[in-house]
Design a protein around this motif. Structure first.
Motif, mmCIF file in Angstrom:
data_model
loop_
_atom_site.group_PDB
_atom_site.id
_atom_site.type_symbol
_atom_site.label_atom_id
_atom_site.label_comp_id
_atom_site.label_asym_id
_atom_site.label_seq_id
_atom_site.Cartn_x
_atom_site.Cartn_y
_atom_site.Cartn_z
ATOM 1 N N GLN A 412 0.845 -1.197 0.000
ATOM 2 C CA GLN A 412 0.000 0.000 0.000
ATOM 3 C C GLN A 412 0.878 1.245 0.000
ATOM 4 N N GLY A 413 0.453 2.249 -0.824
ATOM 5 C CA GLY A 413 1.188 3.502 -0.899
ATOM 6 C C GLY A 413 2.275 3.525 -1.948
ATOM 7 N N THR A 414 2.361 2.470 -2.745
ATOM 8 C CA THR A 414 3.378 2.449 -3.801
ATOM 9 C C THR A 414 3.040 3.497 -4.858
ATOM 10 N N PHE A 444 -8.847 1.249 -5.602
ATOM 11 C CA PHE A 444 -7.495 0.694 -5.592
ATOM 12 C C PHE A 444 -6.432 1.790 -5.514
ATOM 13 N N SER A 446 -5.321 6.196 -4.987
ATOM 14 C CA SER A 446 -5.596 7.525 -4.415
ATOM 15 C C SER A 446 -4.655 8.508 -5.079
ATOM 16 N N THR A 455 -1.088 6.886 -6.070
ATOM 17 C CA THR A 455 -0.501 5.785 -5.312
ATOM 18 C C THR A 455 -1.530 4.694 -5.124
ATOM 19 N N THR A 456 -1.052 3.458 -4.764
ATOM 20 C CA THR A 456 -1.957 2.334 -4.525
ATOM 21 C C THR A 456 -2.473 2.392 -3.098
ATOM 22 N N THR A 457 -3.642 1.831 -2.898
ATOM 23 C CA THR A 457 -4.235 1.766 -1.561
ATOM 24 C C THR A 457 -4.140 0.372 -0.976
ATOM 25 N N ARG A 458 -3.867 -0.655 -1.818
ATOM 26 C CA ARG A 458 -3.677 -2.030 -1.352
ATOM 27 C C ARG A 458 -2.999 -2.807 -2.473
#
Length: 812
Positions: A412-414, A444, A446, A455-458
């Motif tokens: 997450q956050g990538t 998925f 944000s 960025t990704t959330t998961r």
């Protein structure tokens, strides 16, 4: 009108005097007379001509054969309205001595009705007013006969009575009113049309039918030729745009147009047709227009129109752009209905780049008349100045779309990628970013609202969804909340996170008699991860079965493996299924492996190794009948059931009474005959006690239409006495039983009894015994029964009356 009437009277008097002085129809003499009539110079006078025949020698006279009379022409003026009949002429014969022995006879057209003759004097009179326009002449025959014998004294002769014309018919325009068209700006003397009047008077006599045309209304624009009636233009340069229609009145007058003649008029509506004599003209020399920078190509900017007073094709105007710095940014079209020039946006304009444009428009006539080329030029020009208006535009992304990549299973956050938009307005306000939720329902990703970093959330799974297509919206801070969206395509990069597995069904069928070392199956593998050209699978038996004595596995090094048999003599009775674990490895990074089990089923086969059955079946069948015998027994049972059903159906078709009796019920005869009986007082026909059912006296009667489950006995108190003949009580008892019986249908057979009730005043109407028996019945009461019994009253009343008369006679 008074002058015309006086003129007519004067002409009539002249005609009468001429008739009185010269209408004698006979001439005596010895000269030979021509029997053909010749018209005299003066109408109404008899013209006689003497014809002489000269011989070769001058002075020799030939004698004529004597003839009593010779006829000529007579004349009568039409429309004579005097008090006395008009004297047409006089007939006279040489044999007429004046003693009244000669009778003159007149026959032919109008003889006896219009023309009458005095049979003594030979005077011919016209008794009616004649109209030359109806009939111009009459042919008559005259003859002189002896009065006493009616024997002709001379041969009959014909003569003609001509009706002399007077001017009594005015000219008429039979085809008026007239409509004509002439082009505008026509030269003086241009022919418009010709009008023609007709006059019913005699055109060969006098001036009664000589017409002269004149114009009463329509000057000074038009003129008419007096003799021909041709209407011509009289003024030059008559402009349709100034006046289009003219009402002209033409007069036709007889008598050569002199005073006293009759006249008639007609109307002529003359319309000026259009010619192209007017060039187009723009009402303004400069047309200001404006367009906002947020307009899209194809939208209308403004309109203009050149005025042309001509009509139809002469008034058509074509428009085109001829000059200006906006010719690349704008285009011109023509509205087919309003004929206006429409300026449209061809390319988007930018207020920050250029704020005004100039165009020059030309309007011209496509159809030009060569006759009026000198009046040109037939075109005009106007200038259009277009100003660009500033608009609060939404932000604009630097790229039309974005494509990013991110590995699956990333935490997450990538970071995925960054989008960028800017405000193109002069204010250059900052921009806020967001992802519309309808494009990323499962959330998925944000985005940072300030810098646009996604960025990704998961963690993402490529095998579940390889591509994510979302949108990013950019909104200007402090603006009118206008936003712009851009497409962002995110590809999930593959990671080797799925072990391989068998590609197809992992069950193998093998014959019991399989030979040693036979290849029984070739297996392959698949991997849910992204397939590459370097992907490779290896196969091996699981360690726990690596040294089994039944089967072996060989890796073919092409991502397939072969299964072989290590022994022979397999039997389904001993073991029908074998399980072979196989380990499969891929060459990914990191490499993954999985153990998959092959199911090998032993089957029975024929000599050609064709599989017959793979299920376990007992070799010894249980004692009993075979399958064929069981099928035959079942078929026989079905046939017997069908016969029974058919028999029952045939039995139910028979009609039987609802109540079962051991003996025939006498009431069936009563119902069949449908005999109402003679009433309650007539007991001679049958015994009323037979209505009772002796069989039903001891219990409840069973019904054949319904099989009752419960039977209710009849209450002793409700049953009538055995010897009772009271039908009323019997019927009431039966009705009570039917009402209280829940198993009985809503109908009952008791309703068919024709019971009339008690105490009938009329008694029995039966007259079966009245003929043979000497009855003293009094039938006077039939008179009071109304019209329906009038026939019976007349029959019996008459009979009784007659019988009484006979009896009285016998007594006397």
């Amino acid at each position: 009108m008074v002058a015309v009437k006086l003129l007519r009277a004067f002409m009539v008097l002249l005609g009468i005097s001429a008739l009185c002085s010269g209408t004698t129809g006979t001439r005596r003499g010895s000269a030979a007379l021509d029997q053909r009539g010749h018209r005299h110079k003066h109408p109404g006078h008899l013209s006689l001509h003497r014809h002489r025949q000269h011989s070769g020698k001058e002075g020799q006279v030939l004698h004529r054969s004597k003839r009593g009379w010779v006829w000529n022409q007579f004349f009568v003026i039409e429309e004579y309205t005097g008090p006395d009949p008009v004297l047409v002429g006089r007939l006279h014969s040489d044999v007429d001595l004046g003693d009244g022995n000669i009778k003159y006879i007149l026959s032919g057209e109008g003889a006896g009705t219009i023309f009458v003759i005095d049979d003594k004097t030979g005077n011919i009179h016209a008794t009616k007013t004649l109209d030359r326009e109806e009939q111009a002449q009459y042919t008559l025959t005259a003859q002189a006969v002896a009065r006493d014998t009616n024997k002709p004294l001379e041969p009959p002769s014909e003569f003609i009575v001509k009706v002399q014309d007077i001017n009594d018919n005015p000219p008429e325009f039979l085809h008026g009113p007239y409509y004509a068209r002439v082009p505008e700006m026509s030269n003086v003397g241009t022919s418009v049309m010709q009008v023609t009047a007709t006059d019913a008077d005699d055109p060969t006599y006098g001036n009664s039918a000589r017409l002269v045309y004149s114009i009463l209304q329509g000057q000074p624009y038009f003129s008419v030729e007096p003799q021909t009636g041709i209407i011509r233009t009289a003024l030059p340069n008559m402009d349709r745009e100034a006046r289009q229609e003219y009402d002209v009145v033409i007069q036709a007058k007889d008598m050569g147009g002199h005073m006293g003649g009759l006249s008639g008029t007609t109307e002529v509506k003359i319309t000026l047709t259009d010619v192209n004599d007017n060039p187009p003209k723009f009402p303004q020399s400069v047309y200001p227009m404006s367009v906002s920078e947020d307009k899209v190509p194809g939208e209308e900017v403004g309109r203009l129109k050149a005025k042309d007073p001509d009509l139809g094709d002469n008034g058509l105007v074509n428009y085109r752009l001829v000059d200006g710095d906006g010719m690349g940014m704008f285009e011109l079209t023509t509205d087919s209905e309003t004929r206006e020039a429409v300026i449209k946006l061809k390319k988007p304009v930018d207020f920050e780049t250029k704020r005004s444009y100039t165009l020059k428009v030309e309007g011209s006539n496509p159809h030009v008349d060569p006759q009026f080329l000198a009046w040109g030029p037939y075109k005009d020009e106007a200038t259009i100045k277009i100003s660009v208006e500033d608009a609060d535009e939404p932000p604009v992304f630097v790229a039309p779309s974005y494509t990013f990549e991110v590995e699956e299973n990333a935490p997450q956050g990538t970071p995925v990628g960054r989008v960028h938009a800017k405000d193109t307005d002069v204010a250059n306000n900052p921009v806020r970013y967001m992802i519309p939720r309808y494009t990323d329902v499962e959330e998925f990703f944000s985005i940072n609202s300030e810098d646009g970093m996604i960025t990704t959330t998961r963690p993402l799974d490529r095998e579940a969804k390889a591509w994510h297509n979302i949108s990013v919206s950019a909104t200007e801070i402090g603006g009118h909340h206008q936003d712009t969206k851009v497409r962002v395509n995110i590809r999930v990069k593959d990671v080797n996170d799925n072990p391989p597995e068998f590609a197809a069904n992992n069950e193998i069928l093998m014959c019991e008699s399989v030979p040693l070392g036979k290849l029984i199956e070739t297996v392959s593998a698949v991997d849910k991860d992204e397939r590459t050209h370097r992907q490779h699978f290896t196969f091996s038996l699981a360690p726990e079965v690596a040294h089994n004595q039944n089967f072996s596995l060989k890796d073919n090094r092409d991502s397939t493996a072969s299964v072989y048999v290590l022994r022979k003599g397999f039997s389904r009775l001993t073991q029908d299924v074998y399980y072979l674990p196989v380990e499969i490895n891929d060459n990914g990074f990191p490499a993954l492996s999985s153990t998959n089990t092959l199911t090998i089923r032993v089957c029975s086969c024929d000599s050609k190794e064709t599989i017959l059955s793979c299920n376990v079946e007992p070799y010894v069948l249980p004692a009993g009948l075979s399958t064929g015998a069981l099928i035959a027994i079942l078929a026989c049972i079905v046939i017997l059931l069908a016969i029974v059903v058919l028999f029952v159906a045939l039995r139910r078709q028979k009609k039987e009474p609802l109540i079962v009796f051991e003996e025939e019920d006498i009431r069936e005869n009563i119902i069949t005959y449908d005999d109402e009986g003679g009433g309650e007082e007539d007991t001679e026909a049958f015994d009323i006690a037979t209505l009772q059912n002796p069989d039903g006296a001891n219990g409840f009667l069973p019904r054949k239409d319904i099989k009752p489950e419960l039977q209710y006995p009849i209450r002793p108190g409700d049953r009538p006495a055995a010897n009772s003949v009271d039908v009323d009580d019997f019927i009431k008892t039966r009705i009570a039983e039917a009402d209280s019986d829940p198993t009985a249908p809503p109908y009952d057979s008791i309703q068919i009894y024709g019971y009339e009730g008690r105490g009938s005043l009329a008694g029995s109407l039966s007259s079966l015994e009245s003929v043979t028996t000497e009855s003293d019945l009094d039938y006077d009461y039939l008179q009071s029964w109304g019209p329906r019994f009038k026939k019976l009253a007349d029959l019996y009343g008459t009979k009784d009356c007659c019988m009484n008369d006979v009896d009285d006679g016998e007594d006397s």
